[in-house]
Design an enzyme around this catalytic site. Structure first.
Site, PDB file in Angstrom:
ATOM      1  N   SER A 221       0.857  -1.195   0.000  1.00  0.00           N
ATOM      2  CA  SER A 221       0.000   0.000   0.000  1.00  0.00           C
ATOM      3  C   SER A 221       0.889   1.239   0.000  1.00  0.00           C
ATOM      4  O   SER A 221       2.071   1.161   0.362  1.00  0.00           O
ATOM      5  CB  SER A 221      -0.852  -0.013   1.274  1.00  0.00           C
ATOM      6  OG  SER A 221      -1.508   1.219   1.453  1.00  0.00           O
TER       7      SER A 221
ATOM      8  N   TYR B  63      -2.204  -1.389  10.482  1.00  0.00           N
ATOM      9  CA  TYR B  63      -2.290  -1.682   9.041  1.00  0.00           C
ATOM     10  C   TYR B  63      -1.058  -1.118   8.315  1.00  0.00           C
ATOM     11  O   TYR B  63      -0.375  -1.829   7.572  1.00  0.00           O
ATOM     12  CB  TYR B  63      -3.572  -1.071   8.476  1.00  0.00           C
ATOM     13  CG  TYR B  63      -3.719  -1.221   6.983  1.00  0.00           C
ATOM     14  CD1 TYR B  63      -4.151  -2.423   6.426  1.00  0.00           C
ATOM     15  CD2 TYR B  63      -3.422  -0.156   6.129  1.00  0.00           C
ATOM     16  CE1 TYR B  63      -4.275  -2.557   5.048  1.00  0.00           C
ATOM     17  CE2 TYR B  63      -3.537  -0.293   4.753  1.00  0.00           C
ATOM     18  CZ  TYR B  63      -3.966  -1.486   4.219  1.00  0.00           C
ATOM     19  OH  TYR B  63      -4.083  -1.624   2.850  1.00  0.00           O
TER      20      TYR B  63
HETATM   21  N1  LIG Z   1      -8.682  -0.553  -1.636  1.00  0.00           N
HETATM   22  C1  LIG Z   1      -7.688   0.218  -1.255  1.00  0.00           C
HETATM   23  O1  LIG Z   1      -7.844   1.440  -1.123  1.00  0.00           O
HETATM   24  C2  LIG Z   1      -6.318  -0.386  -0.996  1.00  0.00           C
HETATM   25  C3  LIG Z   1      -5.217   0.484  -0.954  1.00  0.00           C
HETATM   26  C4  LIG Z   1      -3.958  -0.049  -0.735  1.00  0.00           C
HETATM   27  C5  LIG Z   1      -3.790  -1.403  -0.563  1.00  0.00           C
HETATM   28  N2  LIG Z   1      -4.867  -2.232  -0.590  1.00  0.00           N
HETATM   29  C6  LIG Z   1      -4.630  -3.671  -0.361  1.00  0.00           C
HETATM   30  O2  LIG Z   1      -5.134  -4.408  -1.452  1.00  0.00           O
HETATM   31  C7  LIG Z   1      -5.437  -5.738  -1.032  1.00  0.00           C
HETATM   32  C8  LIG Z   1      -6.827  -6.103  -1.529  1.00  0.00           C
HETATM   33  O3  LIG Z   1      -7.776  -5.230  -0.933  1.00  0.00           O
HETATM   34  P1  LIG Z   1      -9.054  -4.708  -1.718  1.00  0.00           P
HETATM   35  O4  LIG Z   1      -8.972  -3.247  -1.745  1.00  0.00           O
HETATM   36  O5  LIG Z   1      -9.238  -5.441  -2.971  1.00  0.00           O
HETATM   37  O6  LIG Z   1     -10.181  -5.081  -0.630  1.00  0.00           O
HETATM   38  P2  LIG Z   1     -11.497  -5.972  -0.723  1.00  0.00           P
HETATM   39  O7  LIG Z   1     -12.317  -5.583  -1.896  1.00  0.00           O
HETATM   40  O8  LIG Z   1     -12.103  -5.910   0.639  1.00  0.00           O
HETATM   41  O9  LIG Z   1     -10.924  -7.455  -0.977  1.00  0.00           O
HETATM   42  C9  LIG Z   1     -10.193  -8.125   0.024  1.00  0.00           C
HETATM   43  C10 LIG Z   1      -9.966  -9.573  -0.384  1.00  0.00           C
HETATM   44  O10 LIG Z   1      -9.232 -10.208   0.666  1.00  0.00           O
HETATM   45  C11 LIG Z   1      -9.952 -11.354   1.110  1.00  0.00           C
HETATM   46  N3  LIG Z   1      -9.811 -11.574   2.544  1.00  0.00           N
HETATM   47  C12 LIG Z   1     -10.020 -10.674   3.544  1.00  0.00           C
HETATM   48  N4  LIG Z   1      -9.879 -11.273   4.739  1.00  0.00           N
HETATM   49  C13 LIG Z   1      -9.597 -12.583   4.483  1.00  0.00           C
HETATM   50  C14 LIG Z   1      -9.348 -13.719   5.306  1.00  0.00           C
HETATM   51  N5  LIG Z   1      -9.383 -13.641   6.641  1.00  0.00           N
HETATM   52  N6  LIG Z   1      -9.074 -14.899   4.713  1.00  0.00           N
HETATM   53  C15 LIG Z   1      -9.051 -15.004   3.366  1.00  0.00           C
HETATM   54  N7  LIG Z   1      -9.260 -13.970   2.536  1.00  0.00           N
HETATM   55  C16 LIG Z   1      -9.539 -12.771   3.090  1.00  0.00           C
HETATM   56  C17 LIG Z   1     -11.425 -11.056   0.765  1.00  0.00           C
HETATM   57  O11 LIG Z   1     -12.120 -12.283   0.583  1.00  0.00           O
HETATM   58  P3  LIG Z   1     -13.197 -12.924   1.594  1.00  0.00           P
HETATM   59  O12 LIG Z   1     -13.845 -11.819   2.356  1.00  0.00           O
HETATM   60  O13 LIG Z   1     -14.102 -13.673   0.678  1.00  0.00           O
HETATM   61  O14 LIG Z   1     -12.387 -13.842   2.462  1.00  0.00           O
HETATM   62  C18 LIG Z   1     -11.276 -10.323  -0.560  1.00  0.00           C
HETATM   63  O15 LIG Z   1     -11.164 -11.249  -1.600  1.00  0.00           O
HETATM   64  C19 LIG Z   1      -5.307  -5.747   0.494  1.00  0.00           C
HETATM   65  O16 LIG Z   1      -4.073  -6.323   0.857  1.00  0.00           O
HETATM   66  C20 LIG Z   1      -5.325  -4.260   0.848  1.00  0.00           C
HETATM   67  O17 LIG Z   1      -4.632  -3.994   2.037  1.00  0.00           O
HETATM   68  C21 LIG Z   1      -6.131  -1.760  -0.810  1.00  0.00           C
END
Ligand SMILES: NC(=O)c1ccc[n+]([C@@H]2O[C@H](COP(=O)([O-])OP(=O)(O)OC[C@H]3O[C@@H](n4cnc5c(N)ncnc54)[C@H](OP(=O)(O)O)[C@@H]3O)[C@@H](O)[C@H]2O)c1
Length: 261
Positions: free
Chosen positions: A141, A154
Site C-alpha cells: 500500500s 495496518y
Molecule cells: N482498496 C484500497 O484502497 C487499498 C489500498 C492499498 C492497498 N490495498 C490492499 O489491497 C489488497 C486487496 O484489498 P481490496 O482493496 O481489494 O479489498 P477488498 O475488496 O475488501 O478485498 C479483500 C480480499 O481479501 C480477502 N480476505 C479478507 N480477509 C480474508 C481472510 N481472513 N481470509 C481469506 N481472505 C480474506 C477477501 O475475501 P473474503 O472476504 O471472501 O475472504 C477479498 O477477496 C489488500 O491487501 C489491501 O490492504 C487496498
C-alpha cells in the site's frame, strides 16, 4: 492440470485480487483462487473458464489463522499443482485509534498482511528457484511509506511487507524469480467499508479503479520490477512521505484521513 502456467491469487473473491485474477486469466494463466467467500469465486471461475478457456481451482479458506499457511500448502499438494506465479493480495484494514483497537482483530491483521504472505512465499519460492523461473506479487500500500493515524497497525504491516519483499527481490537476482511489491493508494473496492473508514471527498476524487491497479501490478510483476506505485498522485505522495520529516508527515496524514464525513 493444463499446460498453462498456474497462478495462485489470494483474496480473489473481490476487489484488486479479483481483478488480478481476471487480468492473469486474459493472459492465459490457469488459476488457483483463495478467499473465504466460495460462492463469489465459483461465479468468477465460471466466467473465466468461459471467456478465456483457462482452468480454475477454487479453495475457500480463512487466511488469518495461525495454521493458514500449512493448510493452504496441504490443499496445493492435494490438488497436485505447481505454482509459477504467487499473488499475495488478501487482506483487510481496521480504522480506529491504536488504543481502541480490538487485540484479536489486530493480531489477525498482522497474520494475514505479514506473517502469512512471508510464510507462503518462503514455502513456494524454493520450487520456483529450482525451476529457474517464477513471479511473486505482494500487494502492499502507499501506507507502506507513511505511518497513518487510524490505520496504525495496518500501515506498520504494509511497511514491513514492502521492506521484506524488497530484500527478497534483491536476494533473488540471477535466479529467474522476482518479487514485486504493488503499493496502491485509495482504490475503489470493498476495503473502506470493511475497515470502517468513510473516505472524504478528496480521497474519493483520487481513488483509482481496481482493474487499473490490477493491470499495473500484473504488468510490473511480469517485468520483474521491485516496486510499483500506481498513479501519479500516489507516486508523488509516497515520494514526499519519504522525503519529509516524520514529525510533519504523521499529523499531515492524520489530517487527510480525519477529513472523512
Ligand atoms: N482498496 C484500497 O484502497 C487499498 C489500498 C492499498 C492497498 N490495498 C490492499 O489491497 C489488497 C486487496 O484489498 P481490496 O482493496 O481489494 O479489498 P477488498 O475488496 O475488501 O478485498 C479483500 C480480499 O481479501 C480477502 N480476505 C479478507 N480477509 C480474508 C481472510 N481472513 N481470509 C481469506 N481472505 C480474506 C477477501 O475475501 P473474503 O472476504 O471472501 O475472504 C477479498 O477477496 C489488500 O491487501 C489491501 O490492504 C487496498
Amino acid at each position: 492440470m493444463g499446460s498453462n502456467k498456474m497462478a495462485l491469487v489470494t483474496g480473489a473473491s473481490a476487489g484488486i485480487g479479483e481483478d488480478i485474477a481476471r487480468d492473469l486469466a486474459a493472459r492465459g494463466y490457469d488459476l488457483f483462487l483463495v478467499a473465504r467467500r466460495k460462492e463469489r469465486m465459483d461465479a468468477l471461475k465460471i466466467q473465466l473458464v468461459k471467456e478465456h478457456g483457462v482452468q480454475v481451482l477454487v479453495h475457500a479458506q480463512d487466511l488469518s489463522t495461525h495454521t493458514a499457511c500449512e493448510e493452504l500448502l496441504a490443499a496445493l499438494q492435494k490438488a497436485d499443482v505447481t505454482i509459477d506465479v504467487l499473488v499475495n493480495n488478501a487482506g483487510f484494514g481496521s480504522f480506529c485509534p491504536t488504543l481502541d483497537a480490538d487485540t484479536e482483530r489486530e493480531r489477525a491483521m498482522v497474520r494475514i498482511l505479514f506473517q502469512f504472505p512471508v510464510d507462503l512465499t518462503r514455502a513456494l519460492v524454493r520450487g520456483m528457484i529450482e525451476r529457474g523461473q517464477g513471479r511473486i506479487l505482494q500487494v502492499a500500500s502507499t501506507a507502506s511509506f507513511q505511518p497513518s493515524p487510524g490505520y496504525g497497525m495496518y500501515a506498520a504491516t504494509k511497511a514491513a511487507i514492502l521492506s521484506w519483499s524488497n530484500v527478497l527481490h534483491y536476494e533473488l537476482r540471477g535466479t529467474g524469480v522476482t518479487c514485486t511489491t504493488l503499493c496502491p493508494g485509495p482504490t475503489a473496492t470493498e476495503f473502506g467499508e470493511i475497515s470502517g473508514h468513510v473516505s472524504n471527498r478528496l480521497q474519493d476524487s483520487t481513488k483509482m479503479s481496481s482493474p487499473a491497479v490490477a493491470r499495473i501490478g500484473v504488468r510490473a510483476m511480469l517485468r520483474g520490477q521491485a516496486t510499483v506505485i500506481p498513479g501519479f498522485v500516489n507516486k508523488l505522495g509516497a515520494l514526499l512521505s519519504t522525503r519529509m520529516p516524520r514529525w510533519f508527515v504523521v499529523p499531515l496524514v492524520a489530517r487527510v484521513l480525519r477529513g472523512a464525513k
